[in-house]
Design a protein around this motif. Sequence first.
Motif, PDB file in Angstrom:
ATOM      1  N   ALA A  21       0.826  -1.210   0.000  1.00 20.35           N
ATOM      2  CA  ALA A  21       0.000   0.000   0.000  1.00 20.35           C
ATOM      3  C   ALA A  21       0.855   1.253   0.000  1.00 20.35           C
ATOM      4  CB  ALA A  21      -0.926   0.007   1.207  1.00 20.35           C
ATOM      5  N   ASP A  22       0.357   2.244  -0.696  1.00 22.30           N
ATOM      6  CA  ASP A  22       0.982   3.564  -0.677  1.00 22.30           C
ATOM      7  C   ASP A  22       0.471   4.364   0.526  1.00 22.30           C
ATOM      8  OD1 ASP A  22       2.472   5.821  -1.957  1.00 22.30           O
ATOM      9  OD2 ASP A  22       0.456   6.665  -2.056  1.00 22.30           O
ATOM     10  N   ALA A  23      -0.800   4.125   0.892  1.00 24.04           N
ATOM     11  CA  ALA A  23      -1.400   4.814   2.039  1.00 24.04           C
ATOM     12  C   ALA A  23      -2.441   3.910   2.679  1.00 24.04           C
ATOM     13  CB  ALA A  23      -2.036   6.129   1.605  1.00 24.04           C
ATOM     14  N   ILE A  24      -2.550   3.999   4.004  1.00 24.42           N
ATOM     15  CA  ILE A  24      -3.538   3.240   4.769  1.00 24.42           C
ATOM     16  C   ILE A  24      -4.293   4.227   5.648  1.00 24.42           C
ATOM     17  CG2 ILE A  24      -3.929   1.451   6.504  1.00 24.42           C
ATOM     18  CD1 ILE A  24      -1.297   0.163   5.603  1.00 24.42           C
ATOM     19  N   ASP A  25      -5.602   4.301   5.472  1.00 23.77           N
ATOM     20  CA  ASP A  25      -6.457   5.163   6.285  1.00 23.77           C
ATOM     21  C   ASP A  25      -7.375   4.273   7.116  1.00 23.77           C
ATOM     22  OD1 ASP A  25      -5.289   7.222   4.887  1.00 23.77           O
ATOM     23  OD2 ASP A  25      -6.990   7.522   3.537  1.00 23.77           O
ATOM     24  N   GLU A  26      -7.324   4.420   8.442  1.00 27.88           N
ATOM     25  CA  GLU A  26      -8.108   3.552   9.323  1.00 27.88           C
ATOM     26  C   GLU A  26      -9.046   4.353  10.212  1.00 27.88           C
ATOM     27  OE1 GLU A  26      -7.104  -0.042  10.911  1.00 27.88           O
ATOM     28  OE2 GLU A  26      -5.064  -0.139  10.165  1.00 27.88           O
ATOM     29  N   TRP A  27     -10.237   3.810  10.395  1.00 22.07           N
ATOM     30  CA  TRP A  27     -11.189   4.326  11.376  1.00 22.07           C
ATOM     31  C   TRP A  27     -11.402   3.228  12.401  1.00 22.07           C
ATOM     32  CZ3 TRP A  27     -13.619   6.863  14.753  1.00 22.07           C
ATOM     33  CH2 TRP A  27     -14.909   6.576  15.189  1.00 22.07           C
ATOM     34  N   ALA A  28     -11.093   3.514  13.666  1.00 20.26           N
ATOM     35  CA  ALA A  28     -11.135   2.516  14.727  1.00 20.26           C
ATOM     36  C   ALA A  28     -12.095   2.959  15.827  1.00 20.26           C
ATOM     37  CB  ALA A  28      -9.738   2.303  15.296  1.00 20.26           C
ATOM     38  N   PRO A  29     -13.338   2.488  15.784  1.00 22.14           N
ATOM     39  CA  PRO A  29     -14.300   2.882  16.812  1.00 22.14           C
ATOM     40  C   PRO A  29     -14.289   2.006  18.063  1.00 22.14           C
ATOM     41  CG  PRO A  29     -15.416   1.653  15.105  1.00 22.14           C
ATOM     42  CD  PRO A  29     -13.976   1.769  14.675  1.00 22.14           C
ATOM     43  N   MET A  30     -13.775   0.776  17.949  1.00 24.13           N
ATOM     44  CA  MET A  30     -13.885  -0.170  19.060  1.00 24.13           C
ATOM     45  C   MET A  30     -12.549  -0.692  19.566  1.00 24.13           C
ATOM     46  SD  MET A  30     -17.095  -0.182  19.551  1.00 24.13           S
ATOM     47  CE  MET A  30     -17.222  -1.489  20.756  1.00 24.13           C
ATOM     48  N   ALA A  50      10.132   2.584   1.566  1.00 25.34           N
ATOM     49  CA  ALA A  50       9.020   3.490   1.262  1.00 25.34           C
ATOM     50  C   ALA A  50       7.770   2.981   1.978  1.00 25.34           C
ATOM     51  CB  ALA A  50       8.797   3.576  -0.238  1.00 25.34           C
ATOM     52  N   PRO A  51       7.658   3.206   3.283  1.00 24.38           N
ATOM     53  CA  PRO A  51       6.527   2.683   4.050  1.00 24.38           C
ATOM     54  C   PRO A  51       5.227   3.382   3.675  1.00 24.38           C
ATOM     55  CG  PRO A  51       7.800   4.201   5.384  1.00 24.38           C
ATOM     56  CD  PRO A  51       8.569   4.010   4.112  1.00 24.38           C
ATOM     57  N   PRO A  52       4.096   2.744   3.938  1.00 24.49           N
ATOM     58  CA  PRO A  52       2.811   3.386   3.633  1.00 24.49           C
ATOM     59  C   PRO A  52       2.579   4.607   4.514  1.00 24.49           C
ATOM     60  CG  PRO A  52       2.484   1.373   4.907  1.00 24.49           C
ATOM     61  CD  PRO A  52       3.924   1.403   4.518  1.00 24.49           C
ATOM     62  N   LYS A  53       1.866   5.566   3.968  1.00 21.43           N
ATOM     63  CA  LYS A  53       1.464   6.750   4.740  1.00 21.43           C
ATOM     64  C   LYS A  53       0.224   6.372   5.541  1.00 21.43           C
ATOM     65  CE  LYS A  53       1.382   9.183   0.903  1.00 21.43           C
ATOM     66  NZ  LYS A  53       2.218   8.395  -0.036  1.00 21.43           N
ATOM     67  N   LEU A  54       0.302   6.557   6.850  1.00 21.98           N
ATOM     68  CA  LEU A  54      -0.768   6.114   7.740  1.00 21.98           C
ATOM     69  C   LEU A  54      -1.607   7.285   8.236  1.00 21.98           C
ATOM     70  CD1 LEU A  54      -1.993   3.684   9.336  1.00 21.98           C
ATOM     71  CD2 LEU A  54      -0.375   4.235  11.172  1.00 21.98           C
ATOM     72  N   TRP A  55      -2.911   7.104   8.189  1.00 27.09           N
ATOM     73  CA  TRP A  55      -3.859   8.077   8.756  1.00 27.09           C
ATOM     74  C   TRP A  55      -4.822   7.277   9.625  1.00 27.09           C
ATOM     75  CZ3 TRP A  55      -4.994  13.200   6.100  1.00 27.09           C
ATOM     76  CH2 TRP A  55      -5.851  13.990   6.874  1.00 27.09           C
ATOM     77  N   VAL A  56      -4.880   7.578  10.909  1.00 22.64           N
ATOM     78  CA  VAL A  56      -5.720   6.831  11.844  1.00 22.64           C
ATOM     79  C   VAL A  56      -6.642   7.780  12.589  1.00 22.64           C
ATOM     80  CG1 VAL A  56      -5.772   5.339  13.868  1.00 22.64           C
ATOM     81  CG2 VAL A  56      -3.986   5.032  12.164  1.00 22.64           C
ATOM     82  N   ILE A  57      -7.911   7.407  12.653  1.00 21.78           N
ATOM     83  CA  ILE A  57      -8.884   8.135  13.474  1.00 21.78           C
ATOM     84  C   ILE A  57      -9.397   7.168  14.532  1.00 21.78           C
ATOM     85  CG2 ILE A  57     -10.998   9.485  13.512  1.00 21.78           C
ATOM     86  CD1 ILE A  57     -10.643  10.016  10.531  1.00 21.78           C
ATOM     87  N   LEU A  58      -9.199   7.524  15.804  1.00 23.37           N
ATOM     88  CA  LEU A  58      -9.673   6.712  16.921  1.00 23.37           C
ATOM     89  C   LEU A  58     -10.885   7.359  17.565  1.00 23.37           C
ATOM     90  CD1 LEU A  58      -6.473   5.707  18.958  1.00 23.37           C
ATOM     91  CD2 LEU A  58      -7.513   4.522  17.028  1.00 23.37           C
ATOM     92  N   ARG A  68     -11.003   0.266   6.733  1.00 17.35           N
ATOM     93  CA  ARG A  68      -9.633   0.569   6.328  1.00 17.35           C
ATOM     94  C   ARG A  68      -9.647   0.798   4.829  1.00 17.35           C
ATOM     95  NH1 ARG A  68      -4.094  -2.913   6.672  1.00 17.35           N
ATOM     96  NH2 ARG A  68      -4.189  -2.229   8.805  1.00 17.35           N
ATOM     97  N   VAL A  69      -9.096   1.931   4.417  1.00 20.62           N
ATOM     98  CA  VAL A  69      -8.969   2.247   2.998  1.00 20.62           C
ATOM     99  C   VAL A  69      -7.493   2.127   2.634  1.00 20.62           C
ATOM    100  CG1 VAL A  69      -9.333   3.952   1.179  1.00 20.62           C
ATOM    101  CG2 VAL A  69     -10.915   3.848   3.130  1.00 20.62           C
ATOM    102  N   MET A  70      -7.186   1.318   1.621  1.00 23.63           N
ATOM    103  CA  MET A  70      -5.805   1.162   1.176  1.00 23.63           C
ATOM    104  C   MET A  70      -5.689   1.640  -0.270  1.00 23.63           C
ATOM    105  SD  MET A  70      -4.552  -2.468   2.854  1.00 23.63           S
ATOM    106  CE  MET A  70      -6.016  -3.417   2.396  1.00 23.63           C
ATOM    107  N   THR A  71      -4.746   2.521  -0.508  1.00 24.16           N
ATOM    108  CA  THR A  71      -4.472   2.981  -1.865  1.00 24.16           C
ATOM    109  C   THR A  71      -3.093   2.489  -2.279  1.00 24.16           C
ATOM    110  OG1 THR A  71      -3.621   5.091  -1.027  1.00 24.16           O
ATOM    111  CG2 THR A  71      -5.942   5.007  -1.646  1.00 24.16           C
TER     112      THR A  71
END
Length: 286
Positions: free
Chosen positions: A103-112, A158-166, A217-220
């Motif tokens: 992945a180039d980017a990983i966007d995560e939403w973690a509600p639990m 070249a690690p993935p760019k991480l975006w996390v919302i908790l 989780r959205v992976m691009t």
Amino acid sequence: MPPRKDGDPSVSVPCFYGAEMRYLREQAGLTLEQLAEGSFRGIPLLSRIERGECGMPMDLAVHVDKRLNTNGFFERRCEAVAKARRAGHAEYFADVLEMEQRADAIDEWAPMLVPGLLQTPAYARAVVRAAMPRAADGDVEEKVTARTSRATIFDAEAPPKLWVILDEALIRRPALPGEQMAELLEHIAKMVRATHAIFQILPESGGLHPLMTGEIRVMTFPDAPPVVYVESLHSGQLIDYPPLVKQYRESYDLLRAAALSPAASLSMIETAAGDYRNGKQSTRLE
């Protein structure tokens, strides 16, 4: 039209099987669209498999064997490949493991739950034990090791760019004793700083929002269409249908807008870590 990208079958096991599938498909005179018919899988996924970018799910392996008359070749082998890749992980998570490494980017939403990429061994152990109270200690430790070792993707060139919302509740719910909760929150803050990740907290005061029904989780990827992964208690699903992926990404963008700023979020998690360490934790953010 840009030239197609052929996978090198000598690079990895997924590349080998991907190249073999493309060879057999072309020998049979089938297009990707024709091979995908009746599989309930999208053409983008088949294309990524042929390029060696992800493994082949079992249901697709069965379908491909039937369409290409390969006498169970892919069905017999894809399970062995998946087992090797997912040691300590659920079967439905095998493809996600392969994809997150590309992945180039990983966007995560973690509600639990705190995402696996940010978990400490103590937290991972508590989560696994809560979900599998009768599991043998060895099985639990295998899953803990598998989960925490995933963070090695950030050691790549070249690690993935991480975006996390908790969700706010995750840093206020005492899932562990105070000292271990402090270690978890400090670890999250350390990982955010080390990886230059974007980190946000969604406050409970924010009310209703677009992703109330569960984590995503959205992976691009640099050379493939994006995918969305959604997970529930005992199952997970990869979504690659472009209109649906677009809807999920729009919902995630709305969630970003509703969350606290990265600076405020990082400050709050560090404050919460100090409160746990000093025995002053509160039940909600001020």
